[in-house]
Design a protein around this motif. Structure first.
Motif, short mmCIF file in Angstrom:
data_model
loop_
_atom_site.label_atom_id
_atom_site.label_comp_id
_atom_site.label_asym_id
_atom_site.label_seq_id
_atom_site.Cartn_x
_atom_site.Cartn_y
_atom_site.Cartn_z
N LEU A 1 -9.81 1.13 -7.09
CA LEU A 1 -8.70 0.66 -6.26
C LEU A 1 -9.20 -0.06 -5.03
N GLY A 2 -10.27 0.48 -4.41
CA GLY A 2 -10.80 -0.18 -3.21
C GLY A 2 -11.27 -1.59 -3.51
N LEU A 3 -12.01 -1.75 -4.62
CA LEU A 3 -12.53 -3.08 -4.93
C LEU A 3 -11.41 -4.03 -5.34
N LEU B 1 -3.77 6.51 -8.26
CA LEU B 1 -5.13 6.99 -8.48
C LEU B 1 -5.19 8.01 -9.58
N GLY C 1 2.83 4.40 -2.32
CA GLY C 1 2.78 5.07 -3.61
C GLY C 1 1.39 5.12 -4.22
N MET C 2 0.40 5.41 -3.39
CA MET C 2 -0.98 5.39 -3.89
C MET C 2 -1.32 6.59 -4.74
N GLN D 1 -5.99 -14.13 1.38
CA GLN D 1 -6.53 -14.82 2.55
C GLN D 1 -6.88 -16.24 2.21
N GLU E 1 -6.87 -8.92 -1.42
CA GLU E 1 -6.88 -9.35 -0.03
C GLU E 1 -7.58 -10.70 0.09
N TRP E 2 -8.71 -10.84 -0.62
CA TRP E 2 -9.45 -12.09 -0.57
C TRP E 2 -8.61 -13.23 -1.12
N LEU F 1 0.82 -1.21 0.00
CA LEU F 1 0.00 0.00 0.00
C LEU F 1 0.85 1.26 0.00
N ALA G 1 -11.59 6.26 -9.58
CA ALA G 1 -10.27 5.81 -9.16
C ALA G 1 -10.33 5.17 -7.78
N PHE G 2 -10.94 5.89 -6.84
CA PHE G 2 -11.02 5.37 -5.48
C PHE G 2 -11.78 4.05 -5.45
N LEU G 3 -12.94 4.02 -6.13
CA LEU G 3 -13.77 2.82 -6.06
C LEU G 3 -13.05 1.63 -6.68
N LEU H 1 -8.32 -3.88 -4.36
CA LEU H 1 -7.61 -4.23 -3.13
C LEU H 1 -8.36 -5.31 -2.37
N GLY H 2 -9.71 -5.18 -2.37
CA GLY H 2 -10.51 -6.20 -1.71
C GLY H 2 -10.30 -7.56 -2.35
#
Lengths: 231, 304, 212
Positions: free
Chosen positions: C187-189, C33, C28-29, C199, C195-196, C26, C183-185, C191-192
């Motif tokens: 990257l957020g998705l 974006l 150099g964001m 995991q 992560e999934w 996480l 951009a935010f949305l 990243l999710g």
């Protein structure tokens, strides 16, 4: 009164319409990292605003006297060396190095000063100061100011530069405090595991960015209102 | 010539800037010098660095500074435990008073079936939300069983079983996260002077008739415990509370208090004692049944 | 007991997926974006960052013996600023339009946490070979991450990829994707999802370890 109108426009533009975090994407690292609680977020915002103002002040001075095309110091040296007055020595290539050096040194100085003379203040805000050195927002503000000083005919003065800096800092504070408030509530919610932490924070930031897009066009309205008012 | 002058000027500006800032920073370093207590560094190194907030300070750094100033005890770190407390005491050069590990205690012991006047709650499955609504269950003081404490625990020490929060004393480190998460404030941190401690397992402050209407097992405020151990137990409203500073694990009145309570709400909680472990140790676990393949259908004769 | 330092090959492979600068560290964001509304700006930014990272790692690794501890961050920053100036001038000279589009984000490479952290973690402690391998690995990982986000945003936002249309003209083009909220949305998705995936892999490893 034209100056006042310009200043208000610059301020509103930097704080709301072109918010540093939500429109220009600078300062994302502290935005995601320090926005867990409202009091720490507000502290970070205040520290950023303070550092941005100092950095803008110092860097504007440097840019005005040394780094812009047509600056006094290179022109004087060139004339003293007997150069042809038709050409100029342009030192703007040094901009990035000097900006970052000035920012780093001034942050170091401020931290030392605050630590010595305002210990309680240092305990609340001071720990963020080293983080702010690599904060994109400070350098970005300086770059925006530099952009406005390339044309010798419409040069930004110190007042405009400082307004941009303070406006940007306040916009950052608004965004980070709002994000902290939302994240405090999110802690109690059932967020899916993969999205916990940065994922959900970015999605919330996206929705906030959409909301802030609603400020587009506010500058025109403010401009008209101010022109009518100050006539 | 332009290039030469430009290069010379650039080099000159950078050199002047570097020397000037160097001087300024050097001067500032001496002028703004702050005495840093080297003890704080050592204390910080001894602390586990979990920044859990269990000691009551914002983080390990804040706790280290408070210790260095002498304004707090060295034994407040729960995750660090006794070894950390000893290290801190050695660095500060103080004698370590006897301190005890803190553990969470849930002051409610009614399972779902024992709670009366329950309604079907269809809201958000968190205790914080259920606490905002009236009438989820009769008792307005006791455990709601929706697990905010279990979610808050980072050490897997709290579980909701039969609608009641239960602490696993093998895993609890006493950080207090569950206590902070409980919206009804019925979890407290108790100094465990022995492996099992006497606690009051009820939080209902109402009088007997009201308690019986809402709970099958709640404390009725009969004050029998206070009469049995007046130095240890005080009654506030209709609810006893144990003063853990006066608590002595070897005192025989503890057993008397346990016996005197008609509702059996003053109980021992903690890790299972050796006696209890020994009591079940001799029980034989049932042998897993091994399949005896001689009796499958294939081998059965068909006597048609 | 000091751990063995990773070798050059390990550093290289690490940088691509296991310690991917954007999805795992996480870092150099800001450029991620800003420049990912199209593949072209994203790849230009990736190339510029790669250049700066490799050069900075090399120089820092060469002078690592001379660094004073309390001045090292400043030295890293100045080295990086020098190379960013070179990169910026190069882009302005040879791809002027793209440079105008990237705007202030090329100079913002100076404060990209990724480069400073690689100098601090790897280049200031190990030799030139390892530092360069680390820089290559991280740059590749950074480029892959930028490409993934830019692909999503460009295809959904304008129906093109690298400027070439890939969706039929009837695609309305989700304007929001090329604007900041998109951009935010995105990257957020993403990243999710990352992560999934990790995991799931970690759970799989735990399963194996348990039954052994």
């Amino acid at each position: 009164m034209d100056t006042l109108a310009t200043l208000i426009l610059i301020f509103v533009g930097a704080a709301l319409i072109n918010n540093f975090v939500l429109h220009y994407f600078v300062g994302i690292c502290p935005f995601l990292g320090v926005s867990r609680r409202v009091d720490t977020a507000f502290g970070m915002g205040c520290a950023v605003t303070f550092v941005i103002s100092i950095a803008a002040l110092l860097n504007w001075t440097f840019t005005y006297f040394v780094l812009r095309p047509g600056a006094p110091l290179p022109a004087w040296v060139w004339a003293a060396a007997g150069g042809d007055p038709g050409t100029q020595v342009d030192l703007s290539v040094l901009s990035y190095i000097i900006y970052i050096f000035v920012i780093a040194s001034s942050v170091q100085l401020v931290e030392m000063y605050v630590r010595k003379f305002f210990p309680p203040l240092y305990r609340s805000f001071g720990v963020y100061l080293p983080l702010i050195t690599t904060n994109c927002a400070i350098l970005f503000a300086c770059l925006e100011i530099m952009k406005q000083m390339q044309d010798p005919t419409k040069l930004w003065g110190l007042h405009e530069a400082l307004t941009l800096a303070v406006g940007g800092g306040i916009g950052f504070t608004i965004a980070i405090s709002l994000m902290a408030g939302i994240r405090e509530e999110l802690d109690l919610c059932d967020v899916p595991r993969p999205l916990k932490g940065a994922g959900i924070a970015l999605i919330v930031a996206g929705i906030m960015a959409m909301a802030f897009m609603g400020f587009t066009g506010v500058d025109k309205g403010v401009h008209e209102a101010l022109s009518a008012l100050l006539r | 010539m332009l290039t030469t002058v430009a290069l010379a000027l650039a080099a000159g500006v950078l050199a002047v800037l570097a020397i000037a800032m160097g001087y300024v920073l050097g001067w500032a370093n001496r002028r703004f010098h702050v005495e840093v207590d080297p003890k704080v560094e050592a204390l910080l190194a001894a602390l586990p660095g979990a920044n859990c907030g269990g000691c009551g300070f914002v983080g390990c750094a804040a706790y280290a500074e408070a210790i260095a100033q002498g304004s707090t005890e060295v034994s407040l770190c729960a995750p660090g435990g006794a070894s950390c407390a000893q290290q801190l005491a050695d660095i500060m050069g103080v004698a370590l008073e006897e301190s005890f590990p803190y553990r969470a205690v849930v002051h409610c012991s009614a399972t779902t079936d024992q709670r009366l006047q329950r309604t079907e709650y269809r809201g958000e499955r968190t205790c914080t939300s259920a606490n905002l609504v009236a009438g989820v269950q009769g008792c307005i003081y006791g455990c709601l069983g929706l697990g905010d404490c279990a979610t808050a625990c980072n050490y897997d020490a709290v579980h909701v079983v039969d609608g009641l929060a239960r602490i696993d004393y093998d895993k609890c480190i006493g950080c207090g996260a569950c206590a902070r998460a409980c919206p009804r404030n019925i979890i407290t941190n108790v100094p465990f002077k022995s492996e099992r401690m006497l606690v009051v397992a009820c939080s209902n402050q109402d009088a007997a008739a009201d308690v019986r209407a809402v709970c099958m097992v709640g404390c009725i405020g009969c004050k029998a415990c206070m009469r049995a151990a007046p130095d240890l137990i005080t009654i506030e409203g209709a609810l006893p509370s144990i003063n853990y500073d006066n608590y002595d694990p070897t005192d025989e009145t503890l057993q008397k208090v346990l016996e005197k309570c008609p509702r059996k709400r003053v109980l021992f909680v903690g890790k299972p004692t050796e006696a209890e472990l020994a009591a079940v140790a001799h029980e034989e676990l049932p042998e897993p049944v091994q399949a005896d393949f001689k009796t499958t259908v294939d081998d059965t004769e068909w006597r048609g | 007991m000091p751990r063995e330092q990773p070798t050059a090959l390990e550093r290289f492979i690490n940088g691509i997926l296991p310690e991917n600068p954007i999805y795992r560290q996480l870092l150099g964001m800001c450029p991620v974006l800003a420049v990912t509304n199209g593949m072209k700006p994203a790849m230009t930014m990736a190339a510029a960052t790669a250049f700066v990272l490799i050069c900075a790692n090399t120089i820092v690794s060469l002078i690592r013996g001379l660094l004073k501890p309390h001045l090292r961050i400043l030295v890293f920053t100045l080295t990086i600023a020098t190379f960013v100036t070179i990169a910026d001038r190069f882009l302005a000279a040879y791809v002027y339009e793209m440079s105008k589009q990237l705007g202030p984000y090329v100079p913002l490479i100076i404060v990209n946490c990724l480069i400073i952290s690689r100098c601090e973690i790897c280049a200031s402690k190990q030799g030139v070979g390892v530092a360069v391998a680390d820089a290559f690995g991280m740059s590749l990982g950074f480029a892959l991450a930028l490409a993934s986000i830019a692909t999503v945003r460009e295809i959904l936002g304008s129906g093109t990829w690298l400027g070439l249309p890939v969706l039929p003209a009837a695609w309305p083009g989700w304007g929001i994707m090329v604007l900041p909220p998109g951009a935010f949305l995105t990257l957020g998705l993403l990243l999710g999802i990352a992560e999934w995936a990790s995991q799931r892999r970690a759970a799989g490893k735990r399963q194996e370890g348990g039954t052994r």
